[in-house]
Design a protein around this motif. Structure first.
Motif: not given
Length: 191
Positions: A68-70, A131-133, A184-189
């Motif tokens: 499921e996407g955000k 990469m910016d994120a 990983a948690k911060k980049m999950k989106d």
């Protein structure tokens, strides 16, 4: 092994109650027929539905793990990018098969033009956004966590990295795991 022999119940994606489905293609390895089965079983153990179908424009059917996407934009962007990757791979495989020979020079003489990486605008934009994120998240890390990330980037062994950071190897390993889990948690989106 045939796909029909796989121990997998597939779902109809239309029957899932997902507003923004993301389809993650599962890889196949002709040299290891159990590779696909292992991936399917991993996702099934983690409660991820699996579907077996072809997207519009694809020549063959594949297995997909469905998430499921955000948001609708995230799901559409990711699915477009994956579909473009699959089409690109199919074109490259078809070109190789068409010009198959033992010599790359003969392939070039016969008109084979090696596909160029990174010339798809959607892929370039998606890569830049991710990469910016990641760079933004890296800047917010503590100095110690940045040094841990740098050691990972430089492919240093745990022993060498722990010595350079002046900590026991087990402490380094725990801090490395904590750092990567946090990123990983911060980049999950962006998966």
């Amino acid at each position: 092994m045939k796909k029909e022999d796989l121990l997998c119940d597939t779902v109809d994606p239309a029957k899932l109650d997902y507003e923004n489905p993301i389809f993650e293609g599962l890889e196949e390895d002709p040299n290891n027929p159990w590779f696909l089965e292992e991936q399917i079983q991993f996702y099934k153990r983690n409660g991820v539905p699996i579907a077996y179908f072809a997207f519009k424009g694809q020549k063959s059917r594949h297995y997909y793990a469905i998430f499921e996407g955000k948001s609708e934009g995230q799901a559409k962007g990711y699915n477009r990018m994956r579909n473009a990757e699959v089409k690109k791979k199919e074109r490259a495989d078809a070109a190789i098969k068409e010009h198959e020979t033992e010599s790359y020079d003969v392939m070039v003489e016969n008109g084979y033009d090696a596909p160029k990486e990174g010339d798809n605008p959607e892929e370039i934009v998606c890569y830049k956004v991710v990469m910016d994120a990641l760079a933004k998240e890296y800047k917010e890390l503590t100095d110690e966590k940045k040094r841990i990330c740098d050691a990972i980037k430089d492919s240093k062994t745990q022993r060498v990295a722990a010595e350079e950071l002046g900590m026991p190897r087990r402490t380094y390993r725990d801090k490395k795991d904590e750092t990567l889990d946090g990123l990983a948690k911060k980049m999950k989106d962006y998966r």
